[in-house]
Design a protein around this motif. Structure first.
Motif, mmCIF file in Angstrom:
data_model
loop_
_atom_site.group_PDB
_atom_site.id
_atom_site.type_symbol
_atom_site.label_atom_id
_atom_site.label_comp_id
_atom_site.label_asym_id
_atom_site.label_seq_id
_atom_site.Cartn_x
_atom_site.Cartn_y
_atom_site.Cartn_z
ATOM 1 N N ALA A 182 4.558 -5.755 -35.116
ATOM 2 C CA ALA A 182 5.000 -6.049 -36.489
ATOM 3 C C ALA A 182 5.731 -7.383 -36.543
ATOM 4 C CB ALA A 182 5.889 -4.919 -37.004
ATOM 5 N N MET A 183 6.536 -7.646 -35.520
ATOM 6 C CA MET A 183 7.261 -8.919 -35.440
ATOM 7 C C MET A 183 6.275 -10.067 -35.238
ATOM 8 S SD MET A 183 10.568 -9.602 -35.556
ATOM 9 C CE MET A 183 11.546 -8.402 -34.690
ATOM 10 N N GLU A 202 3.239 -10.174 -36.186
ATOM 11 C CA GLU A 202 2.486 -10.404 -37.421
ATOM 12 C C GLU A 202 3.272 -11.304 -38.379
ATOM 13 O OE1 GLU A 202 0.478 -7.552 -40.758
ATOM 14 O OE2 GLU A 202 0.063 -7.103 -38.656
ATOM 15 N N LYS A 203 4.585 -11.094 -38.425
ATOM 16 C CA LYS A 203 5.440 -11.968 -39.253
ATOM 17 C C LYS A 203 5.356 -13.409 -38.743
ATOM 18 C CE LYS A 203 8.956 -8.520 -40.483
ATOM 19 N NZ LYS A 203 10.388 -8.166 -40.333
ATOM 20 N N LYS A 214 2.024 -14.995 -39.623
ATOM 21 C CA LYS A 214 2.000 -15.420 -41.033
ATOM 22 C C LYS A 214 2.718 -16.754 -41.190
ATOM 23 C CE LYS A 214 1.562 -14.753 -45.590
ATOM 24 N NZ LYS A 214 2.144 -16.003 -46.098
ATOM 25 N N LEU A 215 3.857 -16.882 -40.517
ATOM 26 C CA LEU A 215 4.632 -18.123 -40.561
ATOM 27 C C LEU A 215 3.835 -19.288 -39.988
ATOM 28 C CD1 LEU A 215 7.462 -19.575 -40.937
ATOM 29 C CD2 LEU A 215 7.866 -18.996 -38.548
ATOM 30 N N ASP A 266 13.024 -20.498 -40.821
ATOM 31 C CA ASP A 266 12.235 -19.268 -40.906
ATOM 32 C C ASP A 266 11.793 -18.789 -39.519
ATOM 33 O OD1 ASP A 266 12.536 -19.420 -43.628
ATOM 34 O OD2 ASP A 266 10.520 -20.187 -44.030
ATOM 35 N N TRP A 267 11.457 -19.755 -38.643
ATOM 36 C CA TRP A 267 11.052 -19.416 -37.270
ATOM 37 C C TRP A 267 12.216 -18.737 -36.544
ATOM 38 C CZ3 TRP A 267 11.550 -19.645 -32.075
ATOM 39 C CH2 TRP A 267 10.395 -19.528 -31.297
ATOM 40 N N ILE A 296 13.033 -15.091 -37.502
ATOM 41 C CA ILE A 296 12.172 -14.066 -36.882
ATOM 42 C C ILE A 296 12.467 -13.956 -35.385
ATOM 43 C CG2 ILE A 296 9.791 -13.390 -36.356
ATOM 44 C CD1 ILE A 296 8.974 -14.970 -38.916
ATOM 45 N N GLY A 324 0.110 -10.071 -33.141
ATOM 46 C CA GLY A 324 -0.022 -10.070 -34.591
ATOM 47 C C GLY A 324 -1.263 -10.841 -35.011
#
Length: 204
Positions: A97-98, A100-101, A104-105, A127-128, A131, A182
């Motif tokens: 899940a992490m 995948e975030k 997306k980034l 943002d990087w 996460i 991800g």
């Protein structure tokens, strides 16, 4: 005269019985509606749906993504073994899940949402970090690598030799025990042919 009346009454009664049978069908009026698809006990439910709880999601597509993830982990563990890491990394849902975030980034970065060079963008760095600084099961991030396609064994070997510190750590670190992959599809019509999806691997 009485005989004619009795015969007429009998014909009418028979006609009424035929009408009722036609209206109700062979099983009578209590026959339930048939399900929309054969093999399903619930109207509208696809009998091929394995019960993921996500309506409208194609099970075949889901299986393909899971197979891709498993192939990446297998390739990663193969390369790690060459570097002396004989204990294989375990696939973890929270790490996936992490990842995948992060995928997306990184896809947003490739698509120019952080400007022409995301590495120079303060927002991208913010943002990087947001996460990468999150822990999973009390463990901190050890390594991360992203690729606009399936990271094959040769790609992962390239990370080990020429990648950044975090890419090298995916292979060389002995601290990592958990791994996640991800996969994010690119829906941008202008670039999806060139970059159909982004794959990110993370270890904790």
């Amino acid at each position: 005269m009485k005989l004619w009346k009795r015969w007429t009454a009998a014909v009418l009664a028979a006609a009424m019985v035929l009408l009722l049978l036609t209206a109700c069908g062979p099983s009578g009026p209590s026959t339930p509606d048939a399900p929309d698809k054969p093999g399903s006990s619930e109207p509208g439910k696809d009998p091929t749906d394995p019960g993921t709880g996500e309506p409208g999601k194609d099970p075949e597509e889901e299986n393909t993504v899971e197979q891709k993830k498993a192939a990446v982990v297998e390739a990663l563990n193969t390369v790690r073994k060459d570097y002396g890491n004989d204990t294989p990394l375990t696939m973890d849902a929270e790490v996936c899940a992490m990842a995948e975030k992060m995928a997306k980034l990184q896809l947003d970065g490739l698509l120019g949402k952080y400007g022409s060079d995301p590495m120079k963008s303060e927002q991208y760095a913010k943002d990087w970090n947001a996460i990468s600084k999150l822990t999973v099961k009390g463990k901190k991030l050890v390594g991360v690598g992203g690729y606009g396609g399936d990271p094959t064994e040769s790609v992962i070997r390239g990370w080990a030799k020429n990648g950044s510190t975090l890419k090298k750590a995916l292979v060389t670190s002995t601290e990592a025990t958990l791994v996640g992959v991800g996969v994010v599809q690119n829906t941008d019509p202008k670039t999806k042919d060139k970059i159909p999806f982004m794959v990110v691997v993370m270890t904790y």
